[in-house]
Design an enzyme around this catalytic site. Structure first.
Site, PDB file in Angstrom:
ATOM      1  N   ASP A 146      18.376  -1.475   6.698  1.00 43.83           N
ATOM      2  CA  ASP A 146      18.213  -1.173   8.112  1.00 43.83           C
ATOM      3  C   ASP A 146      19.135  -0.057   8.558  1.00 43.83           C
ATOM      4  O   ASP A 146      19.825   0.562   7.774  1.00 43.83           O
ATOM      5  CB  ASP A 146      18.277  -2.420   8.998  1.00 43.83           C
TER       6      ASP A 146
ATOM      7  N   LYS B   8      16.430  -1.766  12.520  1.00 48.66           N
ATOM      8  CA  LYS B   8      16.270  -2.164  13.902  1.00 48.66           C
ATOM      9  C   LYS B   8      17.211  -1.346  14.749  1.00 48.66           C
ATOM     10  O   LYS B   8      18.409  -1.453  14.591  1.00 48.66           O
ATOM     11  CB  LYS B   8      16.654  -3.623  14.076  1.00 48.66           C
TER      12      LYS B   8
ATOM     13  N   MET C  28      27.526  -5.475  19.194  1.00 47.96           N
ATOM     14  CA  MET C  28      26.341  -5.114  19.982  1.00 47.96           C
ATOM     15  C   MET C  28      26.628  -5.183  21.485  1.00 47.96           C
ATOM     16  O   MET C  28      25.777  -5.601  22.257  1.00 47.96           O
ATOM     17  CB  MET C  28      25.160  -6.050  19.646  1.00 47.96           C
TER      18      MET C  28
HETATM   19  N1  SAH Z   1      25.972  -7.777   9.970  1.00 48.35           N
HETATM   20  C1  SAH Z   1      26.750  -6.757  10.634  1.00 48.35           C
HETATM   21  C2  SAH Z   1      26.558  -6.751  12.125  1.00 48.35           C
HETATM   22  C3  SAH Z   1      25.178  -6.425  12.563  1.00 48.35           C
HETATM   23  S1  SAH Z   1      25.012  -6.403  14.303  1.00 48.35           S
HETATM   24  C4  SAH Z   1      28.215  -6.932  10.272  1.00 48.35           C
HETATM   25  O1  SAH Z   1      28.590  -7.920   9.682  1.00 48.35           O
HETATM   26  O2  SAH Z   1      29.004  -6.032  10.582  1.00 48.35           O
HETATM   27  C5  SAH Z   1      25.202  -4.709  14.667  1.00 48.35           C
HETATM   28  C6  SAH Z   1      26.521  -4.451  15.334  1.00 48.35           C
HETATM   29  O3  SAH Z   1      27.560  -4.431  14.391  1.00 48.35           O
HETATM   30  C7  SAH Z   1      26.624  -3.118  16.021  1.00 48.35           C
HETATM   31  O4  SAH Z   1      26.006  -3.134  17.289  1.00 48.35           O
HETATM   32  C8  SAH Z   1      28.117  -2.960  16.124  1.00 48.35           C
HETATM   33  O5  SAH Z   1      28.622  -3.744  17.175  1.00 48.35           O
HETATM   34  C9  SAH Z   1      28.584  -3.577  14.837  1.00 48.35           C
HETATM   35  N2  SAH Z   1      28.829  -2.558  13.798  1.00 48.35           N
HETATM   36  C10 SAH Z   1      28.247  -2.492  12.591  1.00 48.35           C
HETATM   37  N3  SAH Z   1      28.739  -1.477  11.878  1.00 48.35           N
HETATM   38  C11 SAH Z   1      29.675  -0.875  12.645  1.00 48.35           C
HETATM   39  C12 SAH Z   1      30.547   0.236  12.479  1.00 48.35           C
HETATM   40  N4  SAH Z   1      30.554   0.952  11.361  1.00 48.35           N
HETATM   41  N5  SAH Z   1      31.368   0.552  13.496  1.00 48.35           N
HETATM   42  C13 SAH Z   1      31.391  -0.163  14.638  1.00 48.35           C
HETATM   43  N6  SAH Z   1      30.570  -1.216  14.836  1.00 48.35           N
HETATM   44  C14 SAH Z   1      29.731  -1.579  13.877  1.00 48.35           C
END
Ligand code: SAH
Length: 467
Positions: free
Chosen positions: A247, A269, A383
């Site tokens: 994704d 998404k 998010m």
């Molecule tokens: N499974 C993922 C989260 C997915 S939800 C995890 O464990 O990190 C998606 C959210 O993750 C984004 O909206 C943001 O809030 C956060 N996110 C993911 N990667 C990021 C990054 N490199 N920097 C900042 N926020 C991040």
């Protein structure tokens, strides 16, 4: 890549080396090691060069002529005088040869890489001329990684190649070789039992089940973005699977680690714009697995933190598909640590809470605000960019100080990482002023003031200095 890597068969090609000293000797040795028979031409050939090459190269002590380089595939120029070198480079190029001039990358058509040479197995490392010493240091590491008897295993594979072609249908061959190189045959060959390995290989070819077998799915956490933050298992799987469903959060740097012929399927998404609906993603994974593919379901961060990995695992298991999970570094721990922000700290935060800032449709997130406000420790909102102002207002309303430090980390651990700091009371404005579009985390709590990032609006620090 700065250059195209290729392995050239020198057996029937003319290779010419202009020069008679140590550098010429080194190039000649390289050509000989690769199965070539070089001609070394120069008015003076040093005794050591002569002695080192006697019988293996054509040694011609004479001034070279244009005709000497005509028809050569490769010409190495290993002479001291820069002008002479440049002139000969020009001549050889005009005769259609590919030219390498020692220590003059700007004149080279091709560079000689650092080489790991293990019989049939060759690893060539190039830095495009920028850091040959670094290439050699890497070579040492790679040398250490390759099993000592790798060539015995490759010899065995070469002996069986035709039999496998004759007996096993093309579609099943990859699976055969996977078992061959990863299973007991390889174990025996690498441990020096050549006869045992050969017997096993024969049995494997004869008894190989060509019936289509179900594949497997690996649900893999790809970490926050920097490929160096992948786990070793994630890396190995990404490099070997047939299909990758990924994704939006999975960076290109990570996807580029995949096998060149792996199928890559974007099911990403963007918030509220689900490219592929969840049940469709699950159905596709099941279909690929039933077609015998090894599938990676690659997700940003950890698959089980706000990643719907749990639902996918349930669906796959319910469909009877063998599924494995590889954890990843979730955005909160990865981005915070990389920014020098400790999520817990003996003096400032005894706990940390991860919440989602995403509500149903356009609504505010449905969270237990009194409980969150009362915790007085570190709160990380995933998010939450779109609702940053509303989230801050709710927390303040329920008793969290408006002066609580906050940090917003956008694209954490990536090249375009942005970190801004401020206070809870101004969180909405902070996000808007910095133009944060996400993916980003909101980190709320005393520890947030410790983040390394640019304190665009470092009101918290100002407030403390004033106090
Ligand atoms: N499974 C993922 C989260 C997915 S939800 C995890 O464990 O990190 C998606 C959210 O993750 C984004 O909206 C943001 O809030 C956060 N996110 C993911 N990667 C990021 C990054 N490199 N920097 C900042 N926020 C991040």
């Amino acid at each position: 890549m700065k250059q195209f890597p290729a392995f050239i068969d020198l057996a029937d090609r003319r290779t010419v080396i202009l020069g008679g000293g140590e550098a010429a000797l080194a190039k000649a040795r390289l050509v000989i090691a690769a199965g070539g028979a070089p001609a070394l031409i120069w008015p003076e050939i040093a005794p050591a060069t002569r002695a080192g090459l006697e019988g293996q190269a054509d040694l011609i002590e004479a001034t070279p002529a244009r005709a000497d380089v005509a028809g050569a595939a490769l010409v190495f120029i290993a002479v001291d005088d820069p002008e002479t070198a440049a002139r000969w480079a020009q001549t050889a190029k005009s005769e259609g040869a590919l030219v390498n001039v020692v220590d003059r990358p700007e004149l080279c058509d091709f560079l000689t890489p650092a080489i790991v040479d293990r019989g049939g197995l060759t690893v060539a490392i190039s830095t495009g001329g920028a850091g040959p010493v670094f290439a050699r240091a890497l070579r040492e590491k790679i040398e250490a990684l390759i099993p000592t008897r790798a060539d015995a295993l490759l010899d065995l594979a070469a002996r069986y190649r035709n039999t496998v072609k004759a007996k096993i249908a093309p579609a099943a061959r990859r699976r055969f070789w996977e078992t061959f190189f990863r299973g007991p045959v390889a174990e025996r060959a690498l441990s020096g039992d050549d006869a045992g390995a050969s017997d096993l290989a024969l049995a494997a070819v004869n008894g190989f089940d060509t019936e289509q077998q179900d594949g497997v799915v690996h649900i893999i956490g790809a970490g926050p973005g920097d490929p160096e933050l992948l786990t070793l298992r994630a890396l190995r799987l990404i490099q070997s699977v047939d299909v990758i469903l990924y994704d939006r959060l999975v960076s290109d740097d990570i996807l580029n680690l995949a096998r060149r012929d792996a199928e890559r399927v974007f099911v990403g998404k963007a918030k509220a714009n689900h490219a592929v609906p969840q049940d469709e993603i699950e159905a596709r994974m099941i279909a690929y697995a039933r077609a015998g593919k090894t599938v990676a379901r690659l997700k940003g961060g950890d698959p089980f933190i706000f990643g719907r990995g749990g639902e996918e695992l349930d669906a796959l298991r319910a469909a009877g598909v063998e599924t494995f999970v590889t954890p990843g570094i979730t955005a909160a721990t990865g981005c915070a640590a990389a920014a020098g922000l400790p999520l817990t700290h003996r003096d400032e935060a005894q706990a940390v809470t991860f919440v989602t800032g995403h509500g149903k449709g356009d609504a505010d997130p449905d969270l237990d605000w009194p409980a969150l406000a009362a915790l007085q420790n570190t709160l990380v909102v995933y998010m939450g960019v779109g609702k940053a102002g509303a989230i801050a207002a709710r927390l303040v309303e329920h008793g969290r100080e408006a002066s609580t430090p906050v940090a917003v980390i956008e694209n954490g651990t990536r090249e375009d990482q942005l970190i801004v700091k401020g206070t809870l009371g101004r969180l909405g404005a902070l996000v808007a002023d910095a133009g944060v579009k996400g993916p980003a985390l909101l980190v709320i709590g005393e520890v947030a003031a410790r983040a390394d990032g640019a304190g665009l609006l470092d009101i918290a620090a100002d407030a403390r200095r004033a106090a």
